[in-house]
Enzyme design. Structure first.
Site, PDB file in Angstrom:
ATOM      1  N   GLY A 196       0.757  -1.248   0.000  1.00 44.39           N
ATOM      2  CA  GLY A 196       0.000   0.000   0.000  1.00 44.39           C
ATOM      3  C   GLY A 196       0.780   1.287   0.000  1.00 44.39           C
ATOM      4  O   GLY A 196       0.192   2.353   0.220  1.00 44.39           O
TER       5      GLY A 196
ATOM      6  N   CYS B  80      10.039  -0.593 -10.567  1.00 45.29           N
ATOM      7  CA  CYS B  80      11.285  -0.257  -9.880  1.00 45.29           C
ATOM      8  C   CYS B  80      12.427  -0.998 -10.579  1.00 45.29           C
ATOM      9  O   CYS B  80      13.259  -1.631  -9.941  1.00 45.29           O
ATOM     10  CB  CYS B  80      11.228  -0.588  -8.389  1.00 45.29           C
ATOM     11  SG  CYS B  80      10.797  -2.282  -7.995  1.00 45.29           S
TER      12      CYS B  80
END
Length: 431
Positions: free
Chosen positions: A245, A362
Site C-alpha cells: 500500500g 522499480c
C-alpha cells in the site's frame, strides 16, 4: 566486538548465504540469534560489511582474484572502509576472533587493484552480471557504467510526510535528533543520508511520530512517481498492484481523502499489511478489494486513473537488495515481462474515456520499461503517451532530472535523481 571479530562474522554470514542460498536478511538474522552477545552496533557493522561486499562483488572479486567470502570482506575493509592492510594485520595479531592474516599476495593485490580494474570489462567495473551489459547500455545510454557505479553505494533512508496528519516541518522537528534533510525533488519528503563504515540506519519506526501516522518510510523515487501519477481530489482511482500500500497511501494524501481509491493485488499475502497502514495513516477514501473472482468487475470503464506498480526484477533497488543482482536470470526477466504485458492489457478495461493509465516499475531494464510501452501502444492505439516533462513541471519543482526515453517515459536513477531506480510512463485514453 572489535573490527577483526566483525570481519570474521561478515565472512561467516556470506559463507552461509552462499551455502544455503539464503536471503541476506535471513542470514543476518540467523547469525544474530546464534550470537546474542553481539550488540546492535555490532550487528549493524556486520550487516554493512555484508551488503557492501555484495554491492561491489564483481569489482572486489576482480581486485582480489577471488569471490570467496574472505576476499570480498577484506576488499570492503580496505577499498571501501579505508583500512590499511598492514594495520589490519597488526590488529589481527593476538585476536582469537580475527580472520587469518592477509597474505603477501592479498596485500600486493590491493596495491595494484585500481590499475587492473581500469583495464577490465564494463560489467565488472559497473558491478553487474555480464549478460545484462547490452540491455543496460540500450536502456540507459553510453554512460551506463557511470550510472551503475552510482548504484553500488549505500542508499539513504527517505520518509514521506503524511499530509493527512502532519507537515514536513513538524515531522522534521520530531526527528531532529536524526538531523533529517528535505528531499531535493519530492515535495513532502525527508532524508537521512547513509553513513559510512559501521554507521547505523535510524530506527524511525519506533518514533512516536511514525506510530501516530505522521510519516511513512518511502524512497524518494517512489514518492516522485506517486506525485507524477497526478491523482486529484474527487477522482476514482484503481491501484491494480497495491501490495503493502505504499503508493495507495501517497495517493490518498494527494487526493486529500476525497474521491475513492480501490486497492487491489492478486497476491493476498502482499496485500495483508495494507489494512493496518491505512488505519494508522488516517486514510478514509481507500477500499481494499481482495483477490477474488469478479472482484473488480464493477469498476470497468469507470476509473479516472489506473496505477500499475508492476511486479518486476527490482533492478532499481539493487542498492538495498544487492543479493538479487547476482540471482537475476534471463528466465526470471522473461517471466516478469510477460506478467507486465498482461497487466497492461488487463488495466485497459478499467480506464474511462479521457482517463489515465500510469505504468511504474522499480526496474532500470528497457525490457520492463520502454519496450513494454512500445509494445502496448500498437495493441491499444486508443492510448497516447502524456508528456512526462509536462507532468514533472505540474507536480514537482525544478527542471526534469530523470532520464527521458523514446516512448515519452522517465527513468529515475541514483545518479540522475539521487533515488532508487524507477520507471514512469502515463498514457491517456482518447477513444
Amino acid at each position: 566486538m572489535r573490527l577483526p571479530g566483525r570481519l570474521s562474522a561478515a565472512i561467516e554470514v556470506l559463507a552461509d548465504i552462499e551455502a544455503r542460498r539464503r536471503p541476506v536478511s535471513e542470514a543476518l538474522k540467523g547469525w544474530g540469534i546464534n550470537n546474542r552477545f553481539a550488540g546492535a552496533g555490532d550487528r549493524a557493522a556486520i550487516g554493512n560489511l555484508v551488503y557492501d561486499a555484495l554491492r561491489k562483488r564483481a569489482s572486489h572479486a576482480h581486485v582480489m582474484g577471488s569471490d570467496d567470502p574472505r576476499a570480498l570482506v577484506l576488499a570492503v575493509a580496505v577499498r571501501d572502509w579505508g583500512e590499511d592492510p598492514q594495520a589490519l594485520n597488526a590488529g589481527f595479531e593476538g585476536d582469537t576472533h580475527a580472520p587469518a592474516p592477509l597474505t603477501d599476495e592479498e596485500i600486493a593485490r590491493f596495491g595494484r587493484g585500481d590499475d587492473t580494474l581500469a583495464a577490465t570489462g564494463n560489467a565488472t567495473r559497473a558491478d553487474v552480471p555480464e549478460w545484462l551489459e547490452a540491455s543496460l547500455e540500450r536502456g540507459i545510454g553510453s554512460d551506463w557504467v557511470t550510472q551503475l557505479r552510482a548504484m553500488t553505494g549505500r542508499p539513504p533512508l527517505d520518509l514521506r510526510v503524511n499530509l493527512l496528519k502532519s507537515g514536513r516541518e513538524r515531522v522534521a522537528k520530531s526527528l531532529k535528533r536524526f538531523e533529517p534533510l528535505e528531499t531535493a525533488i519530492a515535495p513532502n519528503g525527508l532524508r537521512m543520508p547513509a553513513g559510512g563504515r559501521d554507521a547505523r540506519t535510524p530506527n524511525v519506526t519506533t518514533d512516536e511520530a511514525y506510530l501516530k501516522g505522521w510519516f511513512e518510510v518511502q524512497d524518494e523515487g517512489s514518492q516522485i512517481v506517486s506525485a507524477l501519477a497526478g491523482a486529484a481530489p474527487g477522482e476514482q482511482v484503481l491501484d491494480l498492484c497495491a501490495g503493502a500500500g505504499g503508493k495507495t497511501l501517497a495517493t490518498a494524501a494527494a487526493m486529500g481523502n476525497t474521491g475513492q481509491i480501490f486497492a487491489y493485488d492478486s497476491d493476498r499475502a502482499r496485500l495483508a499489511p495494507i489494512y493496518e497502514r491505512l488505519k494508522r495513516n488516517g486514510v478514509r477514501n481507500a477500499q481494499v478489494r481482495a483477490p477474488e473472482e469478479g472482484a473488480l468487475d464493477d469498476l470497468a470503464g469507470r476509473m479516472d486513473r489506473v496505477l500499475i506498480d508492476a511486479p518486476c526484477t527490482g533492478t532499481g533497488t539493487w542498492r538495498r537488495r544487492p543479493d538479487t543482482k547476482w540471482k537475476l536470470t534471463p528466465d526470471l526477466l522473461a517471466q516478469r515481462t510477460g506478467e507486465q504485458a498482461a497487466l497492461l492489457d488487463e488495466a485497459v478495461r478499467f480506464v474511462k474515456l479521457g482517463g489515465t493509465l500510469v505504468y511504474v516499475t522499480c526496474s532500470i531494464l528497457p525490457e520492463e520499461n520502454v519496450d513494454q510501452i512500445a509494445a502496448f501502444r500498437p495493441r491499444h492505439p486508443e492510448f497516447s503517451v502524456i508528456d512526462a516533462a509536462g507532468l514533472w513541471a505540474t507536480q514537482l519543482e525544478g527542471p526534469v532530472a530523470a532520464l527521458s526515453d523514446a516512448q515519452g517515459g522517465l527513468l529515475l536513477t541514483p545518479l540522475s535523481t539521487g533515488t532508487d531506480g524507477f520507471y514512469f510512463c502515463a498514457l491517456r485514453r482518447n477513444a
